[in-house]
Design a protein around this motif. Structure first.
Motif, PDB file in Angstrom:
ATOM      1  N   ALA A   1     -32.906 -43.679  26.286  1.00 12.68           N
ATOM      2  CA  ALA A   1     -32.625 -42.944  24.057  1.00 12.68           C
ATOM      3  C   ALA A   1     -31.014 -42.676  24.099  1.00 12.68           C
ATOM      4  CB  ALA A   1     -32.977 -41.315  23.994  1.00 12.68           C
ATOM      5  N   ARG A   2     -30.420 -42.133  25.379  1.00 14.85           N
ATOM      6  CA  ARG A   2     -28.649 -41.253  25.820  1.00 14.85           C
ATOM      7  C   ARG A   2     -27.983 -43.039  24.907  1.00 14.85           C
ATOM      8  NH1 ARG A   2     -24.719 -41.426  27.581  1.00 14.85           N
ATOM      9  NH2 ARG A   2     -25.309 -42.586  29.162  1.00 14.85           N
ATOM     10  N   LEU A   3     -28.291 -43.987  25.544  1.00 19.09           N
ATOM     11  CA  LEU A   3     -27.599 -45.052  25.867  1.00 19.09           C
ATOM     12  C   LEU A   3     -27.921 -45.788  24.077  1.00 19.09           C
ATOM     13  CD1 LEU A   3     -27.818 -47.018  28.967  1.00 19.09           C
ATOM     14  CD2 LEU A   3     -25.685 -45.629  27.809  1.00 19.09           C
ATOM     15  N   GLU A   4     -28.940 -46.044  23.997  1.00 18.41           N
ATOM     16  CA  GLU A   4     -29.453 -46.698  22.578  1.00 18.41           C
ATOM     17  C   GLU A   4     -30.004 -46.241  21.477  1.00 18.41           C
ATOM     18  OE1 GLU A   4     -27.996 -49.119  21.806  1.00 18.41           O
ATOM     19  OE2 GLU A   4     -27.260 -50.239  23.414  1.00 18.41           O
ATOM     20  N   PRO A   5     -30.270 -45.002  21.277  1.00 16.97           N
ATOM     21  CA  PRO A   5     -30.735 -43.989  20.153  1.00 16.97           C
ATOM     22  C   PRO A   5     -31.534 -44.621  19.858  1.00 16.97           C
ATOM     23  CG  PRO A   5     -28.665 -43.571  19.512  1.00 16.97           C
ATOM     24  CD  PRO A   5     -28.665 -44.920  20.834  1.00 16.97           C
ATOM     25  N   GLN A   6     -32.239 -45.373  18.721  1.00 17.45           N
ATOM     26  CA  GLN A   6     -33.268 -46.518  18.190  1.00 17.45           C
ATOM     27  C   GLN A   6     -34.004 -46.722  18.824  1.00 17.45           C
ATOM     28  OE1 GLN A   6     -31.296 -48.551  14.106  1.00 17.45           O
ATOM     29  NE2 GLN A   6     -30.389 -48.223  14.862  1.00 17.45           N
ATOM     30  N   ILE A   7     -34.011 -47.048  20.262  1.00 16.01           N
ATOM     31  CA  ILE A   7     -34.328 -48.438  21.503  1.00 16.01           C
ATOM     32  C   ILE A   7     -35.648 -47.642  21.601  1.00 16.01           C
ATOM     33  CG2 ILE A   7     -34.970 -49.880  23.624  1.00 16.01           C
ATOM     34  CD1 ILE A   7     -33.543 -50.904  20.464  1.00 16.01           C
ATOM     35  N   THR A   8     -36.866 -47.314  22.259  1.00 15.30           N
ATOM     36  CA  THR A   8     -37.300 -46.371  22.874  1.00 15.30           C
ATOM     37  C   THR A   8     -38.770 -47.423  24.023  1.00 15.30           C
ATOM     38  OG1 THR A   8     -38.992 -47.274  20.984  1.00 15.30           O
ATOM     39  CG2 THR A   8     -38.312 -45.347  20.710  1.00 15.30           C
ATOM     40  N   GLY A   9     -38.972 -46.607  25.269  1.00 18.07           N
ATOM     41  CA  GLY A   9     -39.346 -47.393  26.570  1.00 18.07           C
ATOM     42  C   GLY A   9     -39.537 -46.016  26.981  1.00 18.07           C
ATOM     43  N   PHE A  10     -40.141 -46.594  28.237  1.00 15.00           N
ATOM     44  CA  PHE A  10     -40.544 -45.871  29.131  1.00 15.00           C
ATOM     45  C   PHE A  10     -39.713 -45.876  30.220  1.00 15.00           C
ATOM     46  CE2 PHE A  10     -44.907 -46.134  28.272  1.00 15.00           C
ATOM     47  CZ  PHE A  10     -45.457 -45.133  28.112  1.00 15.00           C
ATOM     48  N   ALA A  11     -39.071 -46.686  30.532  1.00 13.09           N
ATOM     49  CA  ALA A  11     -37.625 -47.542  31.103  1.00 13.09           C
ATOM     50  C   ALA A  11     -36.880 -48.386  31.069  1.00 13.09           C
ATOM     51  CB  ALA A  11     -37.922 -46.920  33.246  1.00 13.09           C
ATOM     52  N   ALA A  12     -35.771 -48.588  31.147  1.00 14.34           N
ATOM     53  CA  ALA A  12     -35.282 -49.494  31.399  1.00 14.34           C
ATOM     54  C   ALA A  12     -33.929 -50.393  32.375  1.00 14.34           C
ATOM     55  CB  ALA A  12     -34.174 -49.740  30.251  1.00 14.34           C
ATOM     56  N   LEU A  13     -33.834 -51.744  32.783  1.00 16.45           N
ATOM     57  CA  LEU A  13     -33.141 -51.949  33.746  1.00 16.45           C
ATOM     58  C   LEU A  13     -31.850 -52.060  33.118  1.00 16.45           C
ATOM     59  CD1 LEU A  13     -33.867 -54.078  37.137  1.00 16.45           C
ATOM     60  CD2 LEU A  13     -32.556 -55.173  34.874  1.00 16.45           C
ATOM     61  N   VAL A  14     -30.658 -51.574  33.482  1.00 14.80           N
ATOM     62  CA  VAL A  14     -29.312 -51.945  33.179  1.00 14.80           C
ATOM     63  C   VAL A  14     -28.789 -52.696  33.528  1.00 14.80           C
ATOM     64  CG1 VAL A  14     -27.292 -50.737  32.151  1.00 14.80           C
ATOM     65  CG2 VAL A  14     -29.785 -49.200  32.239  1.00 14.80           C
ATOM     66  N   SER A  15     -28.710 -53.894  32.524  1.00 17.79           N
ATOM     67  CA  SER A  15     -27.760 -54.957  33.203  1.00 17.79           C
ATOM     68  C   SER A  15     -26.619 -55.326  33.093  1.00 17.79           C
ATOM     69  CB  SER A  15     -28.308 -56.655  32.958  1.00 17.79           C
ATOM     70  OG  SER A  15     -27.638 -58.001  33.603  1.00 17.79           O
ATOM     71  N   PRO A  16     -25.144 -54.740  33.369  1.00 16.97           N
ATOM     72  CA  PRO A  16     -23.892 -54.139  33.119  1.00 16.97           C
ATOM     73  C   PRO A  16     -23.597 -56.059  32.806  1.00 16.97           C
ATOM     74  CG  PRO A  16     -23.999 -53.070  34.332  1.00 16.97           C
ATOM     75  CD  PRO A  16     -25.362 -53.955  34.791  1.00 16.97           C
ATOM     76  N   SER A  17     -23.396 -56.885  33.408  1.00 11.36           N
ATOM     77  CA  SER A  17     -22.904 -58.308  33.316  1.00 11.36           C
ATOM     78  C   SER A  17     -23.099 -59.290  32.773  1.00 11.36           C
ATOM     79  CB  SER A  17     -22.643 -58.921  35.177  1.00 11.36           C
ATOM     80  OG  SER A  17     -24.007 -59.108  35.250  1.00 11.36           O
ATOM     81  N   THR A  18     -24.728 -58.802  31.997  1.00 15.10           N
ATOM     82  CA  THR A  18     -25.392 -59.638  30.991  1.00 15.10           C
ATOM     83  C   THR A  18     -24.142 -59.636  29.373  1.00 15.10           C
ATOM     84  OG1 THR A  18     -26.787 -59.774  31.362  1.00 15.10           O
ATOM     85  CG2 THR A  18     -26.740 -60.284  29.760  1.00 15.10           C
ATOM     86  N   GLY A  19     -23.792 -60.920  28.902  1.00 16.86           N
ATOM     87  CA  GLY A  19     -22.863 -60.520  27.754  1.00 16.86           C
ATOM     88  C   GLY A  19     -23.535 -61.825  26.868  1.00 16.86           C
ATOM     89  N   ILE A  20     -22.149 -61.687  25.767  1.00 20.20           N
ATOM     90  CA  ILE A  20     -22.317 -62.864  24.947  1.00 20.20           C
ATOM     91  C   ILE A  20     -20.977 -63.681  25.118  1.00 20.20           C
ATOM     92  CG2 ILE A  20     -24.099 -61.888  23.911  1.00 20.20           C
ATOM     93  CD1 ILE A  20     -21.639 -60.854  21.677  1.00 20.20           C
ATOM     94  N   ILE A  21     -21.200 -65.026  24.260  1.00 17.47           N
ATOM     95  CA  ILE A  21     -20.015 -66.021  24.718  1.00 17.47           C
ATOM     96  C   ILE A  21     -20.188 -66.621  22.690  1.00 17.47           C
ATOM     97  CG2 ILE A  21     -21.402 -67.486  25.488  1.00 17.47           C
ATOM     98  CD1 ILE A  21     -19.145 -68.172  26.646  1.00 17.47           C
ATOM     99  N   ASP A  22     -19.141 -67.267  22.467  1.00 16.66           N
ATOM    100  CA  ASP A  22     -18.823 -68.366  21.276  1.00 16.66           C
ATOM    101  C   ASP A  22     -18.949 -70.341  21.830  1.00 16.66           C
ATOM    102  OD1 ASP A  22     -18.577 -70.175  19.542  1.00 16.66           O
ATOM    103  OD2 ASP A  22     -16.661 -68.700  18.615  1.00 16.66           O
ATOM    104  N   SER A  23     -20.109 -70.132  22.018  1.00 19.07           N
ATOM    105  CA  SER A  23     -20.476 -71.842  22.509  1.00 19.07           C
ATOM    106  C   SER A  23     -19.807 -72.455  22.181  1.00 19.07           C
ATOM    107  CB  SER A  23     -22.270 -71.970  22.425  1.00 19.07           C
ATOM    108  OG  SER A  23     -22.596 -71.834  21.308  1.00 19.07           O
ATOM    109  N   HIS A  24     -19.575 -72.156  21.293  1.00 12.35           N
ATOM    110  CA  HIS A  24     -18.447 -73.865  20.118  1.00 12.35           C
ATOM    111  C   HIS A  24     -16.917 -73.900  20.817  1.00 12.35           C
ATOM    112  CE1 HIS A  24     -22.839 -74.957  17.712  1.00 12.35           C
ATOM    113  NE2 HIS A  24     -22.376 -73.414  18.278  1.00 12.35           N
ATOM    114  N   ARG A  25     -16.702 -72.729  20.471  1.00 14.21           N
ATOM    115  CA  ARG A  25     -15.205 -72.116  21.239  1.00 14.21           C
ATOM    116  C   ARG A  25     -15.263 -72.667  22.721  1.00 14.21           C
ATOM    117  NH1 ARG A  25     -12.034 -69.220  18.029  1.00 14.21           N
ATOM    118  NH2 ARG A  25     -10.513 -69.263  20.368  1.00 14.21           N
ATOM    119  N   LEU A  26     -16.312 -72.307  23.445  1.00 15.46           N
ATOM    120  CA  LEU A  26     -16.265 -72.894  24.954  1.00 15.46           C
ATOM    121  C   LEU A  26     -16.661 -74.426  25.364  1.00 15.46           C
ATOM    122  CD1 LEU A  26     -16.987 -72.275  28.195  1.00 15.46           C
ATOM    123  CD2 LEU A  26     -18.799 -72.299  27.491  1.00 15.46           C
TER     124      LEU A  26
END
Length: 369
Positions: A129-154
């Motif tokens: 709730a502190r990290l993402e106030p609008q998201i609810t759940g009992f627990a979460a796994l945090v993956s810091p190295s997941t990301g997004i990319i502009d695949s067309h530029r790649l």
């Protein structure tokens, strides 16, 4: 018979993986010609996905997906920094929506660590709730190295590298058939200027069409061609601002990772993909599928307003295992030993995390030959 064009190396398929393979081989000094059936590179599977740089959490330890995703992620982040390709290491949360799902997160954390992903952690509902106030759940796994990319530029950058190393890309050039010769592969190529090609090396990286290409080549042992399945996934875009700054995933479902919230480089949110096993390829998005999306998304974002989702696009996963086997299956990368021919390499089932793994897949292909 007309004149036969003799070439060193032909890569079939101009998606992100075919481009990565052609790039790797061109840099290694091969004379590369890439054949793409469509009028544009990357216009099929490579432009119909979540554009996520995956960390490598889910895949069975020792599988090609696990090994090449983790290696490919590192290569991709380095390459994006060097080439100034738009990307963002935004991180992701895998959210347990019930107490029963918390055990899955604990198992997933062990799986991630076994795969060499050592930056994940579990957080409780308070921290979520502190990290993402609008998201609810009992627990979460945090993956810091997941990301997004502009695949067309790649893909544009891969093309620039191919051309800088004297490689060529030929569009609107479908492979109609071929034949295995003693130390080469003969290909019949259609399009506006049909041509017969004889190549010392052919890499079949045709994605959804990889099976059809192999089946059209005379002399290839059909036992080397795996089963083929199609899993269609639809995406819906969100009207309004994104409810989170990270990617939000539920606990996975058979055949996919569940309807998740992903972001584009502009910060716009979209949801998907769902999983629908189909016999034929079509990209229509049935607006009625939104009903299931609302229910799935509200498990982790209860405030999703009615009518906020709009049909966006769909993609097709080329899979080597079907629903009765849980929809899993690994990448299949066959070098000459596996195809049974010194000049033929074939890739099947290159679905997610194919974009993330593209440079590592390309390196593996180079090593196999």
């Amino acid at each position: 018979m007309g004149e036969v064009l003799e070439l060193d190396c032909v890569v079939i398929g101009g998606g992100v993986v075919g481009l990565a393979v052609a790039r790797e081989l061109a840099i290694a000094g091969r004379e590369v010609v890439l054949l793409e059936a469509e009028p544009m590179t990357g216009s099929v599977t490579s432009s119909r996905n979540s554009e996520v740089i995956h960390a490598g959490l889910y895949y069975s330890t020792g599988s090609l997906k696990a090994e090449l995703c983790v290696a490919g992620k590192r290569k991709l982040y380095d390459y994006c920094r060097e080439r100034h390709i738009p990307h963002k290491r935004c991180g992701k949360l895998v959210v347990a929506s019930s107490e029963a799902e918390v055990a899955y997160l604990e198992k997933l954390l062990k799986q991630a660590e076994a795969n060499g992903v050592d930056d994940c952690s579990l957080i409780d509902s308070v921290e979520l709730a502190r990290l993402e106030p609008q998201i609810t759940g009992f627990a979460a796994l945090v993956s810091p190295s997941t990301g997004i990319i502009d695949s067309h530029r790649l893909m544009e950058s891969y093309i620039a590298d191919i051309e800088a190393h004297s490689g060529a890309i030929v569009l609107k050039s479908p492979v109609l058939g071929g034949e295995l010769l003693s130390g080469a592969v003969r290909l019949s190529v259609g399009g506006r200027d049909p041509v017969e090609i004889e190549a010392k090396l052919v890499v079949n990286a045709a994605g959804l069409n990889a099976w059809a290409v192999s089946e059209s080549i005379l002399g290839l042992d059909r036992a080397t061609v795996p089963e083929r399945y199609y899993a269609k996934g639809c995406y819906f875009s969100l009207a309004g601002s994104a409810p989170a700054g990270r990617l939000i995933y539920p606990v996975p479902e058979p055949g996919g990772l569940g309807v998740h919230l992903t972001l584009d480089m502009a910060g716009q949110a979209r949801f998907g993909p769902d999983v629908e096993w189909v016999e034929t390829i079509d990209y229509d998005v049935d607006p009625r599928r939104a009903d299931r999306f609302y229910a799935a998304i509200r498990r982790y974002w209860p405030a999703l307003a009615e009518g906020a989702l709009q049909p966006a696009y769909s993609g097709m996963r080329p899979k080597v295992m079907g629903p009765e086997a849980g929809g899993g299956g690994d990448f299949i990368i066959q070098g000459p030993d596996a195809t049974g021919h010194p000049a033929y390499v074939a890739l099947y089932g290159i679905e997610s995390p194919g974009l993330t793994a593209s440079m590592a897949i390309a390196e593996r292909v180079r090593r196999l030959i």
